[in-house]
Write a protein that holds these residues in place. Sequence first.
Motif, PDB file in Angstrom:
ATOM      1  N   GLY A  75       0.577  -1.317   0.267  1.00  0.00           N
ATOM      2  CA  GLY A  75       0.037   0.206  -0.206  1.00  0.00           C
ATOM      3  C   GLY A  75       0.818   1.566  -0.137  1.00  0.00           C
ATOM      4  O   GLY A  75       0.625   1.756  -0.863  1.00  0.00           O
ATOM      5  N   ALA A  76       1.925   1.224   0.791  1.00  0.00           N
ATOM      6  CA  ALA A  76       2.958   2.288   0.629  1.00  0.00           C
ATOM      7  C   ALA A  76       3.896   2.379  -0.392  1.00  0.00           C
ATOM      8  O   ALA A  76       3.501   4.178  -0.975  1.00  0.00           O
ATOM      9  CB  ALA A  76       3.889   1.687   1.879  1.00  0.00           C
ATOM     10  N   VAL A  77       4.040   1.737  -1.570  1.00  0.00           N
ATOM     11  CA  VAL A  77       4.683   1.346  -3.069  1.00  0.00           C
ATOM     12  C   VAL A  77       3.036   2.181  -3.600  1.00  0.00           C
ATOM     13  O   VAL A  77       4.071   3.107  -4.292  1.00  0.00           O
ATOM     14  CB  VAL A  77       5.309   0.422  -2.941  1.00  0.00           C
ATOM     15  CG1 VAL A  77       5.563   0.559  -3.788  1.00  0.00           C
ATOM     16  CG2 VAL A  77       6.372  -0.008  -1.941  1.00  0.00           C
ATOM     17  N   ALA A  78       2.177   1.520  -3.562  1.00  0.00           N
ATOM     18  CA  ALA A  78       1.620   1.662  -4.417  1.00  0.00           C
ATOM     19  C   ALA A  78       1.085   3.377  -4.250  1.00  0.00           C
ATOM     20  O   ALA A  78       0.790   4.193  -4.769  1.00  0.00           O
ATOM     21  CB  ALA A  78       0.909   1.244  -4.672  1.00  0.00           C
ATOM     22  N   TYR A  79       0.987   4.184  -3.029  1.00  0.00           N
ATOM     23  CA  TYR A  79       0.700   5.063  -2.943  1.00  0.00           C
ATOM     24  C   TYR A  79       1.616   6.571  -3.693  1.00  0.00           C
ATOM     25  O   TYR A  79       1.070   7.041  -4.479  1.00  0.00           O
ATOM     26  CB  TYR A  79       1.136   5.720  -1.528  1.00  0.00           C
ATOM     27  CG  TYR A  79       0.246   7.106  -0.842  1.00  0.00           C
ATOM     28  CD1 TYR A  79      -0.506   8.221  -1.263  1.00  0.00           C
ATOM     29  CD2 TYR A  79       1.585   7.908  -0.064  1.00  0.00           C
ATOM     30  CE1 TYR A  79      -0.680   9.074  -0.768  1.00  0.00           C
ATOM     31  CE2 TYR A  79       1.783   9.205   0.095  1.00  0.00           C
ATOM     32  CZ  TYR A  79       0.139   9.360  -0.516  1.00  0.00           C
ATOM     33  OH  TYR A  79      -0.460  11.047   0.197  1.00  0.00           O
TER      34      TYR A  79
ATOM     35  N   SER B  80       4.085   9.565  -8.484  1.00  0.00           N
ATOM     36  CA  SER B  80       5.332   9.968  -8.770  1.00  0.00           C
ATOM     37  C   SER B  80       5.218   9.347 -10.114  1.00  0.00           C
ATOM     38  O   SER B  80       5.088   9.694 -11.432  1.00  0.00           O
ATOM     39  CB  SER B  80       6.906   9.196  -8.271  1.00  0.00           C
ATOM     40  OG  SER B  80       5.870   7.992  -8.882  1.00  0.00           O
ATOM     41  N   LEU B  81       3.587   8.518 -11.194  1.00  0.00           N
ATOM     42  CA  LEU B  81       3.558   8.305 -11.588  1.00  0.00           C
ATOM     43  C   LEU B  81       3.495   9.294 -13.136  1.00  0.00           C
ATOM     44  O   LEU B  81       3.980   9.231 -14.681  1.00  0.00           O
ATOM     45  CB  LEU B  81       2.579   7.788 -11.658  1.00  0.00           C
ATOM     46  CG  LEU B  81       2.178   6.369 -13.291  1.00  0.00           C
ATOM     47  CD1 LEU B  81       2.998   5.506 -14.037  1.00  0.00           C
ATOM     48  CD2 LEU B  81       0.464   6.186 -13.574  1.00  0.00           C
TER      49      LEU B  81
ATOM     50  N   VAL C 266      -6.629   3.478 -10.529  1.00  0.00           N
ATOM     51  CA  VAL C 266      -5.526   3.613 -10.346  1.00  0.00           C
ATOM     52  C   VAL C 266      -5.047   2.548  -9.061  1.00  0.00           C
ATOM     53  O   VAL C 266      -3.672   2.555  -9.268  1.00  0.00           O
ATOM     54  CB  VAL C 266      -4.870   5.048 -10.926  1.00  0.00           C
ATOM     55  CG1 VAL C 266      -2.982   4.522 -11.127  1.00  0.00           C
ATOM     56  CG2 VAL C 266      -5.558   5.069 -12.632  1.00  0.00           C
ATOM     57  N   LEU C 267      -4.569   3.757  -8.044  1.00  0.00           N
ATOM     58  CA  LEU C 267      -4.113   3.027  -6.974  1.00  0.00           C
ATOM     59  C   LEU C 267      -4.411   2.069  -7.043  1.00  0.00           C
ATOM     60  O   LEU C 267      -3.868   1.474  -6.337  1.00  0.00           O
ATOM     61  CB  LEU C 267      -4.539   4.026  -6.325  1.00  0.00           C
ATOM     62  CG  LEU C 267      -4.071   3.838  -4.645  1.00  0.00           C
ATOM     63  CD1 LEU C 267      -2.703   4.245  -4.762  1.00  0.00           C
ATOM     64  CD2 LEU C 267      -4.607   4.915  -3.577  1.00  0.00           C
ATOM     65  N   PHE C 268      -5.917   1.527  -6.809  1.00  0.00           N
ATOM     66  CA  PHE C 268      -6.285  -0.004  -6.395  1.00  0.00           C
ATOM     67  C   PHE C 268      -5.231  -0.711  -7.802  1.00  0.00           C
ATOM     68  O   PHE C 268      -4.480  -2.175  -6.683  1.00  0.00           O
ATOM     69  CB  PHE C 268      -7.248   0.108  -6.471  1.00  0.00           C
ATOM     70  CG  PHE C 268      -8.371  -1.799  -6.529  1.00  0.00           C
ATOM     71  CD1 PHE C 268      -8.248  -2.749  -5.216  1.00  0.00           C
ATOM     72  CD2 PHE C 268      -8.274  -2.295  -7.595  1.00  0.00           C
ATOM     73  CE1 PHE C 268      -8.490  -2.902  -5.824  1.00  0.00           C
ATOM     74  CE2 PHE C 268      -8.865  -3.511  -7.659  1.00  0.00           C
ATOM     75  CZ  PHE C 268      -9.054  -4.515  -6.522  1.00  0.00           C
TER      76      PHE C 268
ATOM     77  N   SER D 177      12.017   8.281  -5.479  1.00  0.00           N
ATOM     78  CA  SER D 177      12.777   8.018  -4.102  1.00  0.00           C
ATOM     79  C   SER D 177      12.245   7.431  -3.545  1.00  0.00           C
ATOM     80  O   SER D 177      12.430   5.869  -2.251  1.00  0.00           O
ATOM     81  CB  SER D 177      13.877   8.964  -3.393  1.00  0.00           C
ATOM     82  OG  SER D 177      13.113  10.200  -2.998  1.00  0.00           O
ATOM     83  N   LEU D 178      11.102   8.067  -2.643  1.00  0.00           N
ATOM     84  CA  LEU D 178      10.219   7.032  -1.520  1.00  0.00           C
ATOM     85  C   LEU D 178       9.569   5.651  -2.008  1.00  0.00           C
ATOM     86  O   LEU D 178       9.711   5.029  -0.856  1.00  0.00           O
ATOM     87  CB  LEU D 178       9.077   8.108  -1.309  1.00  0.00           C
ATOM     88  CG  LEU D 178       9.308   9.503  -0.338  1.00  0.00           C
ATOM     89  CD1 LEU D 178       8.275  10.419  -0.213  1.00  0.00           C
ATOM     90  CD2 LEU D 178      10.182   9.339   0.724  1.00  0.00           C
ATOM     91  N   THR D 179       9.223   5.855  -2.965  1.00  0.00           N
ATOM     92  CA  THR D 179       8.482   4.494  -3.573  1.00  0.00           C
ATOM     93  C   THR D 179      10.137   3.552  -3.740  1.00  0.00           C
ATOM     94  O   THR D 179       9.739   2.435  -3.074  1.00  0.00           O
ATOM     95  CB  THR D 179       8.615   4.628  -5.411  1.00  0.00           C
ATOM     96  OG1 THR D 179       7.535   4.967  -5.039  1.00  0.00           O
ATOM     97  CG2 THR D 179       7.729   3.613  -5.526  1.00  0.00           C
ATOM     98  N   PHE D 180      11.023   3.699  -4.202  1.00  0.00           N
ATOM     99  CA  PHE D 180      11.832   2.720  -4.486  1.00  0.00           C
ATOM    100  C   PHE D 180      12.593   1.751  -2.778  1.00  0.00           C
ATOM    101  O   PHE D 180      13.586   1.034  -2.191  1.00  0.00           O
ATOM    102  CB  PHE D 180      13.010   3.055  -5.392  1.00  0.00           C
ATOM    103  CG  PHE D 180      12.748   2.792  -6.313  1.00  0.00           C
ATOM    104  CD1 PHE D 180      12.297   1.636  -7.162  1.00  0.00           C
ATOM    105  CD2 PHE D 180      12.178   4.214  -7.720  1.00  0.00           C
ATOM    106  CE1 PHE D 180      12.159   1.555  -8.508  1.00  0.00           C
ATOM    107  CE2 PHE D 180      12.027   3.925  -8.746  1.00  0.00           C
ATOM    108  CZ  PHE D 180      11.431   2.335  -9.004  1.00  0.00           C
ATOM    109  N   SER D 181      13.045   3.240  -1.893  1.00  0.00           N
ATOM    110  CA  SER D 181      13.353   3.641  -0.329  1.00  0.00           C
ATOM    111  C   SER D 181      12.563   1.790  -0.031  1.00  0.00           C
ATOM    112  O   SER D 181      13.538   1.952   0.708  1.00  0.00           O
ATOM    113  CB  SER D 181      13.394   4.714   0.317  1.00  0.00           C
ATOM    114  OG  SER D 181      14.121   5.737  -0.845  1.00  0.00           O
TER     115      SER D 181
END
Length: 295
Positions: free
Chosen positions: A36-40, A45-46, A260-262, A112-116
């Motif tokens: 969920g955090a990765v998706a947010y 960033s998309l 999209v988030l789902f 950077s947050l996504t990949f972190s």
Amino acid sequence: MHILSKTDHQLIFHPLDFTLTVLRNFGRNQGLMLAGAVAYYALLSLLPLITLSVLGLSHWVDQAELLATVQRYLEWLVPSQAAAVLSDVSGFLDNGVSIGVFLLATMLFFSSLTFSILQSAMAKIFAHRHATKKRHALVVALLPYSLVLLAGVALFAITVLSVAIQSLSQDYLYVFGAELPLQRLSGPAFYGLGLATEILILAFFYIVLPVGRTRVRHALLGAAVIAAIWEVIRHVLVWYFATLSKASVVYGSLTTAVVVLFSIELAATLLLLGAQVISEYEQLESRLGDAGGAG
């Protein structure tokens, strides 16, 4: 010489045990919460990532071709919502370079947050490796941006290949005097290109993101399994949103963002689930004493 290893033999004859172990440890590692955090952050960033990629690559490739390629393969990530996402991208592109700096800062921050978070999730899933050698701080800091740059290079390569396939589809193939239009092959070619790209990207993530060594065979196997599962889910989502979904009634103007988030959260869940499969496979190899198992 045995064709199947002890680990493969265990999986073939006791698949339910392995599956339950994967799901149990995935829940213990809070895989759904991490997904969920990765998706947010991936959602945030998309749009900047796509917009900047199209702006940058349009110096070498026709922008219309880029947008067509992005829409075709964006359907793999956000089924039935690619056109809506690209309509927002088109709005950004109309403003040109004036929002370039803002887009760049937004993309770099949220990417950077996504990949972190992805790296943290992988570290938790592959904790059994007990990696004593940590990555250099500079590598950790630059890895997210390197992956973003790689995404742009991949988009460029896919666009060039797509244009080549489209050009070839106008020609004919002559077999034993018979004239066969290559246009019939363009659909399977586009699909195969997308599927191969998806598997390679997933395998690359499984090799690069976790600390420690992931065998290429394990990464490709996990990527292929997850890609197959996602293909089934993707087609179900397309059918559901086209026939049964009442999301537009419930969420109104927020429908696109919610859907999209789902979709991204489902994809992130499968990405982490694939990592869990590889992790459990490695541990099973170690317990059974298979040669070449990950340590």
